[in-house]
Design a protein around this motif. Structure first.
Motif, PDB file in Angstrom:
ATOM      1  N   GLU A   9       0.836  -1.203   0.000  1.00 18.23           N
ATOM      2  CA  GLU A   9       0.000   0.000   0.000  1.00 18.23           C
ATOM      3  C   GLU A   9       0.871   1.253   0.000  1.00 18.23           C
ATOM      4  N   MET A  10       1.976   1.207   0.731  1.00 18.10           N
ATOM      5  CA  MET A  10       2.911   2.336   0.727  1.00 18.10           C
ATOM      6  C   MET A  10       3.434   2.607  -0.680  1.00 18.10           C
ATOM      7  N   LEU A  11       3.816   1.560  -1.389  1.00 13.38           N
ATOM      8  CA  LEU A  11       4.334   1.718  -2.747  1.00 13.38           C
ATOM      9  C   LEU A  11       3.255   2.230  -3.689  1.00 13.38           C
ATOM     10  N   ASP A  12       2.026   1.807  -3.466  1.00 22.52           N
ATOM     11  CA  ASP A  12       0.905   2.258  -4.292  1.00 22.52           C
ATOM     12  C   ASP A  12       0.631   3.739  -4.055  1.00 22.52           C
ATOM     13  N   ARG A  13       0.518   4.131  -2.789  1.00 17.85           N
ATOM     14  CA  ARG A  13       0.116   5.499  -2.454  1.00 17.85           C
ATOM     15  C   ARG A  13       1.207   6.527  -2.721  1.00 17.85           C
ATOM     16  N   THR A  14       2.449   6.081  -2.859  1.00 21.25           N
ATOM     17  CA  THR A  14       3.524   7.018  -3.162  1.00 21.25           C
ATOM     18  C   THR A  14       3.843   7.080  -4.655  1.00 21.25           C
ATOM     19  N   GLY A  15       3.153   6.276  -5.459  1.00 22.35           N
ATOM     20  CA  GLY A  15       3.256   6.414  -6.906  1.00 22.35           C
ATOM     21  C   GLY A  15       4.385   5.662  -7.558  1.00 22.35           C
ATOM     22  N   VAL A  16       4.927   4.634  -6.902  1.00 20.24           N
ATOM     23  CA  VAL A  16       6.032   3.890  -7.499  1.00 20.24           C
ATOM     24  C   VAL A  16       5.590   3.234  -8.804  1.00 20.24           C
ATOM     25  N   ALA A  17       4.432   2.544  -8.777  1.00 16.82           N
ATOM     26  CA  ALA A  17       3.968   1.846  -9.977  1.00 16.82           C
ATOM     27  C   ALA A  17       3.636   2.830 -11.095  1.00 16.82           C
ATOM     28  N   LEU A  39      10.871   4.224  -1.515  1.00 19.39           N
ATOM     29  CA  LEU A  39      11.906   3.407  -2.151  1.00 19.39           C
ATOM     30  C   LEU A  39      13.039   3.094  -1.188  1.00 19.39           C
ATOM     31  N   LEU A  40      13.411   4.036  -0.345  1.00 20.27           N
ATOM     32  CA  LEU A  40      14.459   3.789   0.648  1.00 20.27           C
ATOM     33  C   LEU A  40      14.014   2.727   1.655  1.00 20.27           C
ATOM     34  N   ILE A  41      12.756   2.804   2.088  1.00 22.68           N
ATOM     35  CA  ILE A  41      12.232   1.799   3.026  1.00 22.68           C
ATOM     36  C   ILE A  41      12.260   0.421   2.381  1.00 22.68           C
ATOM     37  N   LEU A  42      11.840   0.365   1.116  1.00 23.73           N
ATOM     38  CA  LEU A  42      11.837  -0.915   0.401  1.00 23.73           C
ATOM     39  C   LEU A  42      13.249  -1.471   0.264  1.00 23.73           C
ATOM     40  N   THR A  84      10.575 -11.859   8.436  1.00 22.76           N
ATOM     41  CA  THR A  84       9.393 -11.415   9.180  1.00 22.76           C
ATOM     42  C   THR A  84       9.671 -10.112   9.913  1.00 22.76           C
ATOM     43  N   ILE A  85      10.796 -10.053  10.606  1.00 30.68           N
ATOM     44  CA  ILE A  85      11.169  -8.834  11.338  1.00 30.68           C
ATOM     45  C   ILE A  85      11.429  -7.690  10.363  1.00 30.68           C
ATOM     46  N   ALA A  86      12.055  -7.987   9.225  1.00 26.05           N
ATOM     47  CA  ALA A  86      12.337  -6.950   8.236  1.00 26.05           C
ATOM     48  C   ALA A  86      11.039  -6.342   7.702  1.00 26.05           C
ATOM     49  N   VAL A  87      10.048  -7.186   7.439  1.00 28.13           N
ATOM     50  CA  VAL A  87       8.762  -6.694   6.928  1.00 28.13           C
ATOM     51  C   VAL A  87       8.051  -5.845   7.984  1.00 28.13           C
ATOM     52  N   ILE A  88       8.078  -6.303   9.234  1.00 34.31           N
ATOM     53  CA  ILE A  88       7.441  -5.538  10.308  1.00 34.31           C
ATOM     54  C   ILE A  88       8.116  -4.171  10.452  1.00 34.31           C
ATOM     55  N   LEU A  89       9.438  -4.147  10.408  1.00 30.80           N
ATOM     56  CA  LEU A  89      10.160  -2.881  10.501  1.00 30.80           C
ATOM     57  C   LEU A  89       9.788  -1.953   9.334  1.00 30.80           C
ATOM     58  N   ALA A  90       9.672  -2.514   8.134  1.00 33.75           N
ATOM     59  CA  ALA A  90       9.304  -1.700   6.972  1.00 33.75           C
ATOM     60  C   ALA A  90       7.904  -1.127   7.126  1.00 33.75           C
ATOM     61  N   ALA A  91       6.969  -1.931   7.625  1.00 33.73           N
ATOM     62  CA  ALA A  91       5.604  -1.457   7.828  1.00 33.73           C
ATOM     63  C   ALA A  91       5.564  -0.339   8.872  1.00 33.73           C
ATOM     64  N   VAL A  92       6.322  -0.502   9.950  1.00 30.23           N
ATOM     65  CA  VAL A  92       6.384   0.538  10.985  1.00 30.23           C
ATOM     66  C   VAL A  92       7.019   1.811  10.416  1.00 30.23           C
ATOM     67  N   ALA A  93       8.083   1.650   9.635  1.00 32.02           N
ATOM     68  CA  ALA A  93       8.744   2.813   9.039  1.00 32.02           C
ATOM     69  C   ALA A  93       7.817   3.544   8.075  1.00 32.02           C
ATOM     70  N   ALA A  94       6.989   2.793   7.353  1.00 37.48           N
ATOM     71  CA  ALA A  94       6.046   3.417   6.417  1.00 37.48           C
ATOM     72  C   ALA A  94       5.090   4.348   7.148  1.00 37.48           C
ATOM     73  N   VAL A  95       4.615   3.915   8.320  1.00 35.76           N
ATOM     74  CA  VAL A  95       3.694   4.747   9.102  1.00 35.76           C
ATOM     75  C   VAL A  95       4.439   5.900   9.756  1.00 35.76           C
ATOM     76  N   MET A  96       5.614   5.629  10.322  1.00 35.00           N
ATOM     77  CA  MET A  96       6.368   6.654  11.038  1.00 35.00           C
ATOM     78  C   MET A  96       6.818   7.798  10.117  1.00 35.00           C
ATOM     79  N   THR A  97       7.096   7.488   8.844  1.00 31.65           N
ATOM     80  CA  THR A  97       7.549   8.518   7.910  1.00 31.65           C
ATOM     81  C   THR A  97       6.398   9.212   7.203  1.00 31.65           C
ATOM     82  N   GLY A  98       5.169   8.778   7.451  1.00 28.47           N
ATOM     83  CA  GLY A  98       4.013   9.433   6.861  1.00 28.47           C
ATOM     84  C   GLY A  98       3.723   9.046   5.431  1.00 28.47           C
TER      85      GLY A  98
END
Length: 603
Positions: free
Chosen positions: A68-76, A416-419, A433-447
């Motif tokens: 969803e982060m990649l979608d909402r930021t326009g990567v595709a 892209l940096l989070i990914l 698993t931990i890497a994905v959780i960290l990425a999801a948290v970073a997506a929310v924390m960075t807005g």
């Protein structure tokens, strides 16, 4: 045959029939299987619901957030626009990057979401280039399907295969363990379509619309419906302030918006307002008749830039339009736009008003009536919020291009940096698993995505499907059903021929994926493949990878995966189109799997 194992096989068959019928939701079928296993006594209640606590559930939930982060930021969308700019209207130069782009994006986000995002991009490319959309959509969707062969997170089913290997050997698959095989399959698919496949999908050119029947009107059509001939983007070659700005706005056609690049290079779009000042390099959107725009373009310091419709992505994320109607019982009936201070109250600009079929000439001082249709422009959040204004307005139509808008495009590089960080730490040895959780948290924390959007992005039906089907694998193991399937495979393929067993597993997995979902199939077959290898005394890794590749090889059926089902209507495809292109491609993928997988992962 033990009765418990027989019941498990009956449940598998019944689940397959229900899924093939497409009349019952897959997640409900999974819950039915779960409950049946518990009520029959084959599994204890704790064993039946154990799937909901599996690591794979947490991982898939986190991947939904990342996608969803990649979608909402326009990567595709950015990938699609890049393809359009460099394809130069040539079919092969468009088809290859579309397919590769869908494959790469699908390897790190939902491939279904990638296809959904790419469909309007492909249709726009087809419309602008005159190429038959049917010759681009199917290769693009096949590329997205192959994305499941490129990375461990390419599809949730891959995680089930990795978990089966971990349970048996203590060693899961790595993030890019099988990427070379997937890359070879992608290359083979591209060569097939370049040489043969595209010629099986209809004529090269069409009337520019492909085979899709559009129902939503575009920006241009909505504007023209309200009497605006053109919408253009002009560039200012000098600063315009004070009285000069007032003079400019008086002589200009209707100005909708101003775009400028800020001091830090960040683009900023602002809705036009009285008293707005301009500076050199500003882009402004104006609408009016051909004569008005041509005359304004000759003003000193004003230069034509390009059509608004060819510069759409610069504006679509921030500037929208919508047609709304005054509710027949609205409290604002009888009041004028000036009375309402419409711009100040709603944050929107009224571009035009249609009463019956006539356009009102004087909008500001004409009392509004129920049924009046207003064309309004402004930021999308303001447009979306117009429905919250009591019962005064009814949203009639928004432009088809709305689907291409990206609300957080200014944070694309953060996404892209989070990914990249998620992939990097996974390759470096951190638990995926931990890497994905960290990425999801970073997506929310960075807005890049809000917490509410993150939770809404998690598709519970997919999690329920996985959690509900995992106990079926447990039941097969507990009742001896898995051993029976393994024995049957070894009997048919030959106990001393690992390649024959590998091929049999490929065919079994691919066949089941045409009936069951990709995820459900891999959840069921992965433990069987591992057990078959162990019973033969060979490494289970090549068997597991073959199953994983087969799970993403549903090319010959339009219902094998939502990834291909999505393009059926836009491309106007028939079942035969999938057989003609997907059938030979499946044979090629099977050959690659049979020859290459044992070389990379020795038995």
């Amino acid at each position: 045959m033990p009765s418990d194992a027989t019941l498990v096989f009956y449940l598998m068959g019944l689940a397959a029939i229900m899924m093939a019928s497409n009349r019952v939701r897959y997640d409900l079928i999974a819950l039915f299987v779960l409950v049946a296993l518990a009520l029959s006594g084959i599994l204890t209640p704790a064993e039946a619901v154990a799937g909901f606590g599996a690591t794979i559930i947490i991982m898939v939930a986190g991947l939904f957030v990342v996608g969803e982060m990649l979608d909402r930021t326009g990567v595709a969308r950015s990938v699609g626009d890049l393809i359009l700019r460099h394809g130069r209207g040539q079919e092969v130069r468009l088809m290859i990057p579309l397919s590769v782009g869908a494959a790469i994006l699908g390897s790190v986000m939902s491939s279904t979401a990638v296809v959904a995002i790419f469909i309007p991009i492909v249709l726009r490319i087809a419309r602008d280039s005159g190429i038959n959309a049917a010759r681009l959509l199917l290769p693009m969707s096949f590329g997205a399907l192959i994305s499941g062969m490129l990375t461990l997170i390419g599809t949730p089913g891959n995680l089930a295969v990795s978990d089966a290997l971990r349970a048996a050997t203590g060693q899961p698959l790595g993030f890019f363990s099988f990427s070379l095989v997937g890359a070879l399959v992608l290359l083979a698919m591209l060569l097939f379509f370049v040489l043969v496949g595209r010629h099986l999908l209809g004529p090269l050119t069409t009337d520019g619309t492909g085979r899709m029947r559009r129902t939503d009107r575009s920006f241009a059509e909505l504007y023209r419906n309200h009497g605006f001939d053109r919408v253009e983007v002009l560039r200012l070659e000098r600063d315009v302030t004070g009285s000069a700005a007032r003079d400019l706005t008086r002589t200009a056609p209707r100005i909708l918006s101003r775009w400028r690049r800020g001091p830090a290079g960040t683009p900023h779009t602002a809705l036009f307002s009285i008293g707005m000042e301009f500076q050199r390099g500003d882009l402004i959107v104006v609408t009016g008749s051909d004569e008005e725009i041509a005359r304004f373009g000759e003003t000193p310091g004003v230069a034509p830039f390009r059509s608004f419709y060819k510069d759409m992505n610069r504006w679509i994320d921030t500037l929208g339009i919508m047609e709304i109607m005054i509710h027949p019982e609205a409290g604002i009936r009888g009041r004028t736009l000036s009375d309402l201070d419409f711009r100040g109250t709603y944050g929107l600009e009224v571009l035009g008003i249609l009463r019956d079929t006539s356009r009102l000439g004087e909008m500001q001082s004409t009392p509004l009536r129920g049924g009046d249709r207003l064309l309004v422009a402004g930021p999308w959040p303001r447009l979306d919020g117009i429905n919250a204004e009591g019962r005064d307005f009814v949203i009639l139509e928004e432009p088809a291009e709305r689907a291409q808008s990206v609300p957080n495009s200014n944070k694309l590089w953060i996404a892209l940096l989070i990914l990249a960080a998620m992939i990097g730490v996974s390759v470096g040895g951190l638990s995926i698993t931990i890497a994905v959780i960290l990425a999801a948290v970073a997506a929310v924390m960075t807005g890049t995505i809000s917490a509410n959007q993150a939770y809404r992005s998690i598709r519970l039906e997919t999690l329920v499907l996985i959690a509900g089907m995992l106990p079926l694998s447990t039941a097969l193991d507990k009742t001896g059903g898995a051993d029976m399937i393994v024995d049957a495979l070894l009997h048919m393929a030959g106990n001393d021929s690992p390649r024959a067993v590998l091929l049999a597993l490929f065919v079994l997995t691919m066949s089941l994926s045409w009936i069951l979902s990709n995820t459900a199939t891999l959840v069921l077959v992965a433990p069987i493949a591992v057990e078959a290898a162990l019973s033969m005394g060979v490494s289970p890794v090549p068997m597991a990878v073959a199953v994983l590749i087969a799970g993403s090889s549903g090319f010959a059926s339009p219902v094998s995966s939502p990834v291909v089902t999505l393009v059926v209507n836009p491309g106007g495809y028939r079942f035969g189109d999938f057989l003609k292109t997907g059938g030979p491609l499946t044979v090629v993928v099977a050959a690659i799997t049979l020859l290459v997988v044992p070389l990379i992962f020795p038995f």
